[in-house]
Motif scaffolding. Structure first.
Motif, mmCIF file in Angstrom:
data_model
loop_
_atom_site.group_PDB
_atom_site.id
_atom_site.type_symbol
_atom_site.label_atom_id
_atom_site.label_comp_id
_atom_site.label_asym_id
_atom_site.label_seq_id
_atom_site.Cartn_x
_atom_site.Cartn_y
_atom_site.Cartn_z
ATOM 1 N N LEU A 1 33.496 5.173 -8.007
ATOM 2 C CA LEU A 1 32.918 4.420 -6.814
ATOM 3 C C LEU A 1 32.838 2.783 -7.430
ATOM 4 N N ARG A 2 32.468 2.514 -8.644
ATOM 5 C CA ARG A 2 32.589 1.218 -8.923
ATOM 6 C C ARG A 2 33.772 0.567 -8.901
ATOM 7 N N THR A 3 34.992 1.124 -9.101
ATOM 8 C CA THR A 3 36.467 0.770 -9.243
ATOM 9 C C THR A 3 36.666 0.240 -7.651
ATOM 10 N N ILE A 4 36.164 0.701 -6.440
ATOM 11 C CA ILE A 4 36.059 0.360 -5.502
ATOM 12 C C ILE A 4 35.086 -0.600 -4.755
ATOM 13 N N GLY A 5 34.213 -0.904 -5.383
ATOM 14 C CA GLY A 5 33.081 -1.844 -5.284
ATOM 15 C C GLY A 5 32.078 -1.122 -4.399
ATOM 16 N N GLY A 6 31.690 0.336 -4.733
ATOM 17 C CA GLY A 6 30.850 0.956 -3.634
ATOM 18 C C GLY A 6 29.868 1.699 -4.902
ATOM 19 N N ARG A 7 29.002 2.409 -4.226
ATOM 20 C CA ARG A 7 28.011 3.121 -5.069
ATOM 21 C C ARG A 7 27.609 4.046 -4.415
ATOM 22 N N ARG A 8 26.835 5.290 -4.811
ATOM 23 C CA ARG A 8 26.314 6.500 -4.163
ATOM 24 C C ARG A 8 25.376 6.008 -3.070
ATOM 25 N N SER A 9 25.554 6.721 -1.989
ATOM 26 C CA SER A 9 24.506 6.407 -0.981
ATOM 27 C C SER A 9 23.266 7.428 -1.409
ATOM 28 N N LYS A 10 22.113 6.790 -0.983
ATOM 29 C CA LYS A 10 20.928 7.433 -1.443
ATOM 30 C C LYS A 10 20.701 8.804 -0.468
ATOM 31 N N ASN A 11 21.264 8.745 0.633
ATOM 32 C CA ASN A 11 20.875 9.767 1.804
ATOM 33 C C ASN A 11 22.028 10.725 2.300
ATOM 34 N N ARG A 12 23.185 10.355 1.368
ATOM 35 C CA ARG A 12 24.199 11.279 1.745
ATOM 36 C C ARG A 12 24.986 11.977 0.294
ATOM 37 N N THR A 13 25.634 13.048 0.351
ATOM 38 C CA THR A 13 26.226 13.836 -0.506
ATOM 39 C C THR A 13 27.458 12.789 -1.099
ATOM 40 N N ILE A 14 27.886 13.188 -2.417
ATOM 41 C CA ILE A 14 29.208 12.677 -2.788
ATOM 42 C C ILE A 14 30.388 12.827 -1.820
ATOM 43 N N TYR A 15 30.358 13.945 -1.180
ATOM 44 C CA TYR A 15 31.521 14.382 -0.276
ATOM 45 C C TYR A 15 31.561 13.546 1.259
ATOM 46 N N ASP A 16 30.419 12.871 1.372
ATOM 47 C CA ASP A 16 30.407 12.272 2.489
ATOM 48 C C ASP A 16 30.819 10.882 2.457
ATOM 49 N N GLY A 17 31.794 10.652 1.924
ATOM 50 C CA GLY A 17 32.517 9.288 1.548
ATOM 51 C C GLY A 17 33.864 9.373 0.868
ATOM 52 N N PRO A 18 34.223 8.320 0.288
ATOM 53 C CA PRO A 18 35.792 8.287 -0.116
ATOM 54 C C PRO A 18 35.785 9.001 -1.392
ATOM 55 N N MET A 19 34.986 9.464 -2.064
ATOM 56 C CA MET A 19 34.964 10.525 -3.192
ATOM 57 C C MET A 19 35.618 11.729 -2.967
ATOM 58 N N SER A 20 35.405 12.065 -1.450
ATOM 59 C CA SER A 20 35.501 13.670 -1.117
ATOM 60 C C SER A 20 37.104 14.085 -1.191
ATOM 61 N N SER A 21 38.101 13.057 -1.148
ATOM 62 C CA SER A 21 39.469 13.411 -1.063
ATOM 63 C C SER A 21 39.839 13.205 -2.471
ATOM 64 N N VAL A 22 39.262 12.261 -3.308
ATOM 65 C CA VAL A 22 39.616 12.304 -4.709
ATOM 66 C C VAL A 22 39.217 13.498 -5.539
ATOM 67 N N ILE A 23 37.821 14.135 -5.304
ATOM 68 C CA ILE A 23 37.399 15.203 -5.848
ATOM 69 C C ILE A 23 38.459 16.350 -5.684
ATOM 70 N N ALA A 24 38.623 16.473 -4.258
ATOM 71 C CA ALA A 24 39.585 17.612 -3.733
ATOM 72 C C ALA A 24 41.053 17.410 -4.477
ATOM 73 N N ASN A 25 41.678 16.278 -4.455
ATOM 74 C CA ASN A 25 42.709 15.891 -5.245
ATOM 75 C C ASN A 25 42.763 16.542 -6.868
ATOM 76 N N LEU A 26 41.588 16.009 -7.516
ATOM 77 C CA LEU A 26 41.285 16.471 -8.670
ATOM 78 C C LEU A 26 41.083 18.085 -9.054
ATOM 79 N N VAL A 27 40.707 18.740 -8.220
ATOM 80 C CA VAL A 27 40.539 20.180 -8.205
ATOM 81 C C VAL A 27 41.972 20.648 -8.137
#
Length: 305
Positions: free
Chosen positions: A164-190
């Motif tokens: 997230l730091r590489t795109i200037g972001g940080r984790r939301s306190k109230n949402r999972t990591i899958y509720d944002g740009p990391m969702s597709s990244v994680i799916a691609n890594l899987v």
């Protein structure tokens, strides 16, 4: 070789703390299955000498406490760079360390770390946490570099906060990591690594107070085929392990699928079971039940087809 799922919730612990021995011997957190003593991002540059000395003392102490080894969590170390890895592996007692979490690994940096390893007794856990994670070709190149040494790779870790730091972001306190740009990244890594025999470790959940949010995120990890998770707070350990428990219904289904006399297709509680395609899932369920236990939910075989 460490079974990836056996790591459970892997607690990150800065190596400049004064309680490393209590943690490493299982006294401080009895339910802890694995720990990473970190000398990288979790330790300031000024504290690196202290962290290294703490680690040196720890492995020396552990080397004369082998009778307690069965109660210890799996001990992993995250070095700051390859030169530090070389220093750590040369320490007396380095054999007390099960493996190393390698930071910010790319196809280009992997060789430097592998050259720094003093023996082949340690497993490695490369961490994907640089902008190359967003480049599918770069991830395929890393996979190609890892395949010849796959027997040493316990799993590939996902560094969610650094990504997230590489795109200037940080984790939301109230949402999972899958509720944002990391969702597709994680799916691609899987899809890039898991079909080739690699396991993945899920990113940390920064919110260690909202355990409902953590439970939701761990359930989503499981949906992505990820069965071990980094933890940043001891509050998270027991919940993560509880989510890894399997239901009685899942266990009944798994045993039925693995039964040598099972029909090619059958149903349990209205869901199709097909040993030809569900065997790996069933084996995973059995393993999770052996390590983490089961929940009490009833199920019965309704029909065959």
């Amino acid at each position: 070789m460490i079974q990836p799922i056996s790591l459970g919730a892997t607690l990150y612990v800065p190596a400049d703390r004064t309680d490393l021995l209590q943690i490493a011997t299982g006294g401080k957190y009895p339910h802890l299955r694995s720990v990473i003593f970190c000398l990288e991002d979790a330790v300031s540059e000024a504290s690196v000498p202290t962290a290294l000395e703490n680690l040196r003392l720890l492995v020396t102490q552990l080397a004369v406490m082998d009778e307690a080894a069965q109660t210890r969590p799996i001990i992993l170390v995250r070095p700051r760079h390859a030169a530090m890895l070389r220093v750590i592996t040369s320490m007396a007692g380095a054999d007390q360390i099960a493996g190393f979490v390698l930071p910010k690994i790319t196809a280009e940096t992997l060789d430097e770390y592998m050259d720094a390893l003093q023996s082949d007794e340690h497993c490695i856990m490369p961490t994907i946490e640089t902008r190359e994670a967003f480049d599918s070709e770069a991830m395929k190149a890393l996979r190609s570099k890892l395949l010849p040494i796959k027997d040493r790779v316990t799993l590939v870790r996902i560094g969610g906060n650094d990504l997230l730091r590489t795109i200037g972001g940080r984790r939301s306190k109230n949402r999972t990591i899958y509720d944002g740009p990391m969702s597709s990244v994680i799916a691609n890594l899987v899809t890039t690594f898991v079909p080739y025999g690699f396991s993945l470790s899920a990113a940390v959940c920064d919110n260690f107070v909202d355990l409902d949010l953590l439970q939701e995120e761990v359930e989503l990890d499981i949906d992505h085929g990820i069965f071990t998770k980094s933890a940043i707070h001891p509050n998270q350990i027991e919940l993560i392990h509880n989510v890894y428990k399997v239901s009685t219904e899942e266990l009944i289904s798994a045993r039925a699928i693995l039964d040598s006399k099972a029909p090619a297709v059958f149903s349990i509680n209205g869901a199709m079971m097909e040993p030809a395609t569900h065997t790996d899932w069933a084996k995973n369920i059995i393993t999770r039940s052996e390590i983490f236990g089961t929940l009490s939910v009833s199920a019965k075989i309704l029909s065959s087809a």
